[in-house]
Design a protein around this motif. Structure first.
Motif, PDB file in Angstrom:
ATOM      1  N   ARG A  39       0.854  -1.188   0.000  1.00 52.85           N
ATOM      2  CA  ARG A  39       0.000   0.000   0.000  1.00 52.85           C
ATOM      3  C   ARG A  39       0.885   1.230   0.000  1.00 52.85           C
ATOM      4  O   ARG A  39       2.025   1.194   0.461  1.00 52.85           O
ATOM      5  CB  ARG A  39      -0.912   0.025   1.226  1.00 52.85           C
ATOM      6  N   LEU A  40       0.334   2.310  -0.497  1.00 49.12           N
ATOM      7  CA  LEU A  40       1.036   3.586  -0.441  1.00 49.12           C
ATOM      8  C   LEU A  40       0.584   4.347   0.794  1.00 49.12           C
ATOM      9  O   LEU A  40      -0.600   4.353   1.134  1.00 49.12           O
ATOM     10  CB  LEU A  40       0.746   4.418  -1.699  1.00 49.12           C
ATOM     11  N   TRP A  41       1.538   4.977   1.459  1.00 48.80           N
ATOM     12  CA  TRP A  41       1.254   5.750   2.654  1.00 48.80           C
ATOM     13  C   TRP A  41       2.004   7.072   2.529  1.00 48.80           C
ATOM     14  O   TRP A  41       3.195   7.084   2.256  1.00 48.80           O
ATOM     15  CB  TRP A  41       1.742   4.981   3.884  1.00 48.80           C
ATOM     16  N   ARG A  42       1.295   8.168   2.734  1.00 48.98           N
ATOM     17  CA  ARG A  42       1.927   9.486   2.595  1.00 48.98           C
ATOM     18  C   ARG A  42       2.420   9.953   3.960  1.00 48.98           C
ATOM     19  O   ARG A  42       1.670  10.028   4.920  1.00 48.98           O
ATOM     20  CB  ARG A  42       0.948  10.483   2.012  1.00 48.98           C
ATOM     21  N   SER A  43       3.703  10.286   4.003  1.00 49.10           N
ATOM     22  CA  SER A  43       4.323  10.740   5.234  1.00 49.10           C
ATOM     23  C   SER A  43       5.352  11.802   4.874  1.00 49.10           C
ATOM     24  O   SER A  43       6.178  11.596   3.974  1.00 49.10           O
ATOM     25  CB  SER A  43       4.985   9.555   5.937  1.00 49.10           C
ATOM     26  N   ASP A  44       5.307  12.917   5.560  1.00 53.48           N
ATOM     27  CA  ASP A  44       6.227  14.031   5.304  1.00 53.48           C
ATOM     28  C   ASP A  44       6.209  14.459   3.842  1.00 53.48           C
ATOM     29  O   ASP A  44       7.249  14.767   3.254  1.00 53.48           O
ATOM     30  CB  ASP A  44       7.659  13.669   5.735  1.00 53.48           C
ATOM     31  N   ARG A 111       0.186  -7.423  -4.636  1.00 55.01           N
ATOM     32  CA  ARG A 111       0.949  -6.271  -5.119  1.00 55.01           C
ATOM     33  C   ARG A 111       0.024  -5.078  -5.354  1.00 55.01           C
ATOM     34  O   ARG A 111      -1.184  -5.217  -5.445  1.00 55.01           O
ATOM     35  CB  ARG A 111       1.661  -6.602  -6.430  1.00 55.01           C
ATOM     36  N   MET A 112       0.609  -3.922  -5.522  1.00 55.28           N
ATOM     37  CA  MET A 112      -0.139  -2.703  -5.842  1.00 55.28           C
ATOM     38  C   MET A 112      -0.804  -2.852  -7.203  1.00 55.28           C
ATOM     39  O   MET A 112      -0.279  -3.510  -8.095  1.00 55.28           O
ATOM     40  CB  MET A 112       0.828  -1.505  -5.937  1.00 55.28           C
ATOM     41  N   SER A 113      -1.941  -2.202  -7.351  1.00 51.90           N
ATOM     42  CA  SER A 113      -2.599  -2.068  -8.645  1.00 51.90           C
ATOM     43  C   SER A 113      -2.621  -0.580  -8.982  1.00 51.90           C
ATOM     44  O   SER A 113      -2.558   0.268  -8.092  1.00 51.90           O
ATOM     45  CB  SER A 113      -4.024  -2.620  -8.585  1.00 51.90           C
ATOM     46  N   TYR A 114      -2.699  -0.275 -10.270  1.00 54.68           N
ATOM     47  CA  TYR A 114      -2.681   1.124 -10.711  1.00 54.68           C
ATOM     48  C   TYR A 114      -3.859   1.393 -11.627  1.00 54.68           C
ATOM     49  O   TYR A 114      -4.300   0.512 -12.365  1.00 54.68           O
ATOM     50  CB  TYR A 114      -1.355   1.435 -11.428  1.00 54.68           C
ATOM     51  N   GLY A 115      -4.357   2.605 -11.564  1.00 52.12           N
ATOM     52  CA  GLY A 115      -5.488   2.972 -12.400  1.00 52.12           C
ATOM     53  C   GLY A 115      -5.762   4.453 -12.317  1.00 52.12           C
ATOM     54  O   GLY A 115      -4.894   5.243 -11.946  1.00 52.12           O
ATOM     55  N   ARG A 145      -6.426   8.670  -0.706  1.00 49.94           N
ATOM     56  CA  ARG A 145      -5.568   7.925   0.232  1.00 49.94           C
ATOM     57  C   ARG A 145      -4.923   6.697  -0.394  1.00 49.94           C
ATOM     58  O   ARG A 145      -4.199   5.969   0.270  1.00 49.94           O
ATOM     59  CB  ARG A 145      -6.372   7.521   1.467  1.00 49.94           C
ATOM     60  N   ARG A 146      -5.222   6.428  -1.665  1.00 50.73           N
ATOM     61  CA  ARG A 146      -4.627   5.325  -2.440  1.00 50.73           C
ATOM     62  C   ARG A 146      -5.010   3.941  -1.914  1.00 50.73           C
ATOM     63  O   ARG A 146      -4.201   3.030  -1.866  1.00 50.73           O
ATOM     64  CB  ARG A 146      -3.102   5.436  -2.513  1.00 50.73           C
TER      65      ARG A 146
END
Length: 192
Positions: A39-44, A111-115, A145-146
Motif C-alpha cells: 500500500r502507499l502511505w503518505r508521510s512528510d 501487489r499494488m494495482s494502478y489505475g 488515500r490510495r
C-alpha cells in the motif's frame, strides 16, 4: 491439501506462524502463512510503499490432515481462536483458495494495482496489477488515500480488505514512460 483459518490478536500473526511451524508436526502442517499487501502511505509529503497484513488477525494453515492438525492445535486454544465447528476446522473453500492464489500468487502477497478515475463519467478503472478486471469486486475507491476496499470471499463469507492502488500517471499524462510522478516524489519502500 487444504487451507484452514486461525484467528489471533492483530499484530501477532508472525509470532503465531513461527510457533506453529516450530511446534506442530510436519504430518499435521504443511505450511503456515499470512496474506500481506503493498500500500502507499503518505508521510512528510512523500508517498511511501509499505507492506501491511491483508487479513489482520488471521493466520492460514495448509494441511492434508485436518484431523491431525485439529488435534495438535489443542495447545493453542488458550491463546488464539481456532476457527472450527464441532469436529472440524473451518476451511477456505477450494474456489476461494483458487481466487486468493490468483489474486496474491504463491507467496500470498497482493501487489499494488494502478489505475485512474474518469472525472467526467465518475468511473474508476484499474489499468494494471492484480485488481485489473476485478473492479466489480471493489466496494469503494479512495484515490486520495490510495486505497481500494475489495470484497473477498473467505469461508463462505464476504470479507472487505484494503488493497493498495496508485494513480497510473502514464494514462493521466498521456506518456509511455511509466509512473513518472511517483519517481519524482521518490517513493520509498518500508515494511511494517
Amino acid at each position: 491439501m487444504s487451507w484452514y483459518v486461525l484467528q489471533c490478536r492483530t499484530g501477532r500473526e508472525d509470532t503465531i506462524i513461527r510457533s506453529c511451524r516450530q511446534h506442530i508436526s510436519q504430518d499435521a502442517l504443511d505450511d503456515a502463512f499470512a496474506f500481506r499487501c503493498e500500500r502507499l502511505w503518505r508521510s512528510d509529503g512523500v508517498w511511501k510503499l509499505v507492506e501491511k497484513e491483508l487479513f489482520p488477525g488471521y493466520v492460514f494453515l495448509e494441511s492434508s490432515r485436518p484431523d491431525k492438525l485439529s488435534e495438535e492445535l489443542e495447545a493453542y486454544r488458550k491463546i488464539l481462536r481456532v476457527m472450527e465447528e464441532p469436529g472440524y476446522l473451518i476451511s477456505v473453500y477450494e474456489e476461494e483458495e483458487r481466487y486468493l492464489r490468483k489474486l496474491c500468487g504463491e507467496h500470498h502477497y497482493l501487489r499494488m494495482s494502478y489505475g485512474y478515475k474518469d472525472q467526467e463519467k465518475g468511473t474508476s478503472y484499474i489499468t494494471e496489477g492484480p485488481l485489473k478486471g476485478l473492479e466489480n469486486q471493489i466496494v469503494k475507491f479512495d484515490w486520495h488515500r490510495r486505497f481500494a476496499q475489495v470484497e473477498i470471499p473467505v469461508s463462505r463469507k464476504k470479507v472487505v480488505v484494503w488493497a493498495g492502488i496508485g494513480i497510473d500517471e502514464k494514462i493521466l499524462e498521456g506518456t509511455s514512460g511509466g509512473r513518472q510522478g511517483m519517481r519524482q516524489e521518490g517513493v520509498q519502500v518500508l515494511v511494517s
